[in-house]
Design an enzyme around this catalytic site. Structure first.
Site, short mmCIF file in Angstrom:
data_model
loop_
_atom_site.label_atom_id
_atom_site.label_comp_id
_atom_site.label_asym_id
_atom_site.label_seq_id
_atom_site.Cartn_x
_atom_site.Cartn_y
_atom_site.Cartn_z
N HIS A 171 -12.68 2.87 -0.51
CA HIS A 171 -11.72 2.80 0.49
C HIS A 171 -11.75 3.68 1.75
CE1 HIS A 171 -7.35 2.62 1.80
NE2 HIS A 171 -7.71 4.06 2.10
N GLU A 172 -12.00 5.30 1.31
CA GLU A 172 -12.36 6.19 2.33
C GLU A 172 -13.56 6.00 3.29
OE1 GLU A 172 -10.03 8.31 3.21
OE2 GLU A 172 -8.62 7.80 1.20
N GLU A 187 -5.07 0.93 6.98
CA GLU A 187 -5.29 1.26 5.45
C GLU A 187 -5.55 -0.01 4.77
OE1 GLU A 187 -5.33 3.96 4.00
OE2 GLU A 187 -4.96 5.41 5.63
#
Length: 418
Positions: free
Chosen positions: A278-279, A358
């Site tokens: 995700h990051e 996000e």
């Protein structure tokens, strides 16, 4: 006139606080939509009855503190102005030295100290509640240490900003916001560059990830995503919190991938790899550069609007606010008041952009790991560790959430097609 303005300001704040309390505790629904009952997004499927109760209680208290804290600062700035406190601090600073730099430092220290004292009760209440609900693990002494460090870090940053800003106000009477905006860009980049190596270590200890086998797998994901990462760092957050987190910070050679030790201790390897993917999604999607561009645009618009409003306020209400000129240090609380209101007004938009990014990072993480089960479990564990609401009230989502709600995130995973 002074009594009337004070009474109106205090009453407006109290009525706002009462309205928010009624909304959060009585009007806003707590149940998730009926169609999600019994699914992976239903908190009753992964929280026990006590955790459900605590998450609802803590979320309501935390949301209430959020909504009353910002207007509380507005009230503070307003009262500091109309009671002549800011003017008194300016006179005190002028009597201290003939040098403008020292005058600025003295004025800012007095204003910052008063602000710290006045806002301390709300900060302490927030700390006590997080401690009571087992979110915070900090001792009072360690918490106060962070508060004091934060005071001095903010003071140094503010001194640099205010010294330059008010010099520009004196030099460029009407167009001061343009050079201020242009100078804010390299300053922002500089702060992003030194944040990981100068500021963050003041609060926590950072060290290379101890689990080298896990680091190898994370770096393999980074290589797959064409990210030039050489190390993964962990930070000892367990002495402060039971929450879980991971992030990428900094730019250029000072960029760091950071994992909280609580995340390493409480999530399994698959969940950690999903978080890392995700990051990395933020890096691949170039969100940091979009963030910088957005900051530049919003700062320019914000300073332009502030210059218009502050000039008009000083011209029309300068006597009541005890401010004789925009370039006087005594106008700084008015500057803070205006910018704070503008930032709050812009927060629904900035939060929406952040939630979109996000979501993109979540989708990238799933696509990279090909593990939807680990993604769902991660979001459920994050909900449990932070006592978060799966589906918060709409006003909370709009003004507070810069991440998608857990309902949105889990449902996105369930509907995701590889």
């Amino acid at each position: 006139m002074l009594r009337k303005w004070t009474f109106r300001a205090v009453m407006a704040y109290l009525l706002f606080g009462l309205a928010i309390y009624v909304y959060l505790f009585y009007l806003a629904g707590n149940a998730i939509p009926a169609q999600f009952k019994g699914t992976s997004v239903d908190p009753a499927t992964f929280l026990n009855s006590r955790e459900l109760m605590l998450s609802e209680e803590y979320s309501k208290i935390r949301n209430l503190l959020f909504f009353i804290s910002t207007p509380y600062e507005w009230l503070f700035y307003f009262l500091v102005l109309i009671f002549g406190i800011s003017k008194g601090f300016e006179n005190w600073a002028k009597n201290t030295s003939k040098y403008h730099g020292i005058q600025t430092a003295v004025y800012l220290f007095l204003l910052s100290l008063l602000s710290f004292i006045v806002t301390f009760p709300l900060s302490y209440i927030s700390y006590r509640f997080s401690k009571a609900y087992n979110i915070s693990t900090q001792s009072f002494s360690l918490w106060m240490k962070d508060e004091v460090i934060g005071f001095w870090v903010n003071f140094i940053e503010m001194f640099i900003i205010v010294a330059v800003l008010y010099w520009l106000m004196k030099k460029f009477k009407k167009r001061w916001w343009i050079p201020a905006w242009l100078l804010s860009i390299p300053f922002m980049v500089f702060m992003m560059f030194i944040q990981p190596v100068v500021i963050d270590p003041l609060y926590n200890d950072f060290y290379p990830l101890k689990n080298k086998e896990l680091e190898t797998k994370i770096l393999a994901l980074a290589d797959k995503a064409n990210i030039p990462a050489e190390h993964v760092y962990e930070v000892n957050m367990s002495e402060k919190t039971n929450s879980l987190n991971a992030y990428v910070t900094g730019i250029g050679s000072n960029a760091r991938i950071v994992l909280w030790d609580t995340t390493l201790d409480r999530l399994n390897e698959k969940e950690i790899l999903f978080i890392m993917a995700h990051e990395m999604g933020h890096y691949v999607e170039k969100h940091i550069y979009f963030g910088i561009a957005g900051y530049i645009i919003l700062t320019g618009v914000g300073l332009w609007l502030t210059s218009i409003i502050i000039n008009r306020m000083v011209r029309k209400r300068g006597n009541e606010l005890k401010v004789t000129g925009v370039s006087n240090l005594s106008s700084f609380p008015l500057f803070l008041l205006i910018t704070s209101i503008l930032l709050f007004a812009a927060s629904p938009f900035t939060n929406w952009v952040s939630r979109y990014e996000e979501t993109r990072a979540d989708r990238y993480g799933i696509a990279m790991t090909q593990d939807k089960k680990a993604a769902v479990q991660t979001f459920q564990d994050l909900t449990k560790s932070g006592l978060s609401q799966v589906d918060p009230p709409i006003l909370v989502k709009i003004f507070r959430y810069d991440h998608p709600t857990m309902l949105d995130r889990i449902m996105m995973v369930e509907r995701f097609k590889e």
